[in-house]
Design a protein around this motif. Structure first.
Motif, PDB file in Angstrom:
ATOM      1  N   LYS A  36      38.373  40.056  35.132  1.00 43.23           N
ATOM      2  CA  LYS A  36      37.080  39.404  35.015  1.00 43.23           C
ATOM      3  C   LYS A  36      37.163  37.886  35.143  1.00 43.23           C
ATOM      4  O   LYS A  36      36.165  37.230  35.450  1.00 43.23           O
ATOM      5  N   LEU A  37      38.346  37.330  34.913  1.00 39.27           N
ATOM      6  CA  LEU A  37      38.482  35.874  35.017  1.00 39.27           C
ATOM      7  C   LEU A  37      38.339  35.395  36.457  1.00 39.27           C
ATOM      8  O   LEU A  37      38.097  34.213  36.694  1.00 39.27           O
ATOM      9  N   SER A  38      38.497  36.302  37.413  1.00 35.99           N
ATOM     10  CA  SER A  38      38.335  35.935  38.820  1.00 35.99           C
ATOM     11  C   SER A  38      36.997  36.443  39.373  1.00 35.99           C
ATOM     12  O   SER A  38      36.821  36.542  40.587  1.00 35.99           O
ATOM     13  N   SER A  39      36.064  36.751  38.488  1.00 41.70           N
ATOM     14  CA  SER A  39      34.761  37.265  38.898  1.00 41.70           C
ATOM     15  C   SER A  39      34.019  36.257  39.774  1.00 41.70           C
ATOM     16  O   SER A  39      34.079  35.048  39.548  1.00 41.70           O
ATOM     17  N   VAL A  40      33.316  36.759  40.780  1.00 40.39           N
ATOM     18  CA  VAL A  40      32.499  35.911  41.650  1.00 40.39           C
ATOM     19  C   VAL A  40      31.033  35.990  41.238  1.00 40.39           C
ATOM     20  O   VAL A  40      30.181  35.342  41.850  1.00 40.39           O
ATOM     21  N   LYS A  41      30.742  36.770  40.212  1.00 39.64           N
ATOM     22  CA  LYS A  41      29.378  36.881  39.716  1.00 39.64           C
ATOM     23  C   LYS A  41      29.070  35.726  38.768  1.00 39.64           C
ATOM     24  O   LYS A  41      29.914  34.881  38.493  1.00 39.64           O
ATOM     25  N   GLY A  42      27.853  35.722  38.242  1.00 43.84           N
ATOM     26  CA  GLY A  42      27.444  34.635  37.371  1.00 43.84           C
ATOM     27  C   GLY A  42      28.104  34.620  36.015  1.00 43.84           C
ATOM     28  O   GLY A  42      27.914  33.662  35.242  1.00 43.84           O
ATOM     29  N   ASP A  43      28.893  35.663  35.702  1.00 46.23           N
ATOM     30  CA  ASP A  43      29.550  35.701  34.403  1.00 46.23           C
ATOM     31  C   ASP A  43      30.900  34.994  34.387  1.00 46.23           C
ATOM     32  O   ASP A  43      31.606  35.045  33.374  1.00 46.23           O
ATOM     33  N   TRP A  44      31.268  34.324  35.479  1.00 46.02           N
ATOM     34  CA  TRP A  44      32.591  33.691  35.513  1.00 46.02           C
ATOM     35  C   TRP A  44      32.729  32.624  34.432  1.00 46.02           C
ATOM     36  O   TRP A  44      33.790  32.494  33.798  1.00 46.02           O
TER      37      TRP A  44
END
Length: 204
Positions: A163-171
């Motif tokens: 999740k730390l590399s998420s491209v969504k708004g939750d980064w």
């Protein structure tokens, strides 16, 4: 003598880290935002270490800090950690173009936890309060140990999930979860270590 964290300096630097987090997130600069979150974590962990480390020395008899006072001092830093994360969540998800539907929810939850800690600190500051008895302090330390283990498991899951590399708004939220969790985990371990040192000294 008694030890206290350097609050004016600490609050000023935490505010600077918060502003930096906001500006970086507003510019969608992930690396800079991560650096700001890391700075917040490092500041509070160092403050906790510098406040408690003298109590871990065998020749610390001249430091008039009780287990209750030591618990108060480090719990104050934990309260600041929750408060900083709450403000950061509000700033990021209400003050920038970055969107994540759960941003304000986590901000509000962390703010409530910070308020709960503030109330606990107010009660703990009274040596005659029920939360200030040796047994109550011991239970609080046990809860800190449990908290540290629980957060450690959560951080391991967060890192392994990718999740730390998420491209969504939750980064940005994931960066705050990592920094805030790491901070509270380290401060909880410090609480346990200090209580053990003070208990060992009083038993001699």
């Amino acid at each position: 003598m008694s030890l206290r964290p350097p609050l004016p300096w600490l609050l000023a630097t935490l505010l600077a880290a918060l502003v930096a987090m906001y500006l970086a997130t507003n510019g969608l600069q992930k690396a800079e935002a991560a650096t700001s979150a890391a700075a917040f974590a490092i500041l509070l962990v160092i403050a906790g270490f510098r406040t408690n480390a003298p109590l871990w020395r065998r020749r610390a008899a001249n430091i008039a800090t009780t287990p209750r006072q030591a618990l108060w001092q480090t719990t104050l830093l934990i309260m600041l950690a929750y408060l900083w994360c709450a403000l950061a969540f509000y700033a990021v998800y209400l003050g920038t173009t970055l969107r994540w539907q759960h941003g304000w929810e986590y901000a509000s939850a962390m703010l409530l936890v910070a308020v709960g800690h503030a109330i606990y600190l107010w009660r703990l500051d009274d040596p005659n309060a029920a939360v200030s008895t040796p047994k109550a302090v011991g239970r609080a330390v046990a809860m800190a140990a449990l908290q540290a283990v629980t957060i450690a498991c959560g951080l391991i899951w967060l890192i392994q999930s990718g999740k730390l590399s998420s491209v969504k708004g939750d980064w940005a939220a994931n960066q705050l979860f990592l920094a805030g969790g790491f901070t509270v985990m380290c401060l909880s371990v410090i609480i346990v270590k200090t209580h053990a040192s003070l208990s060992e000294r009083s038993a001699r």
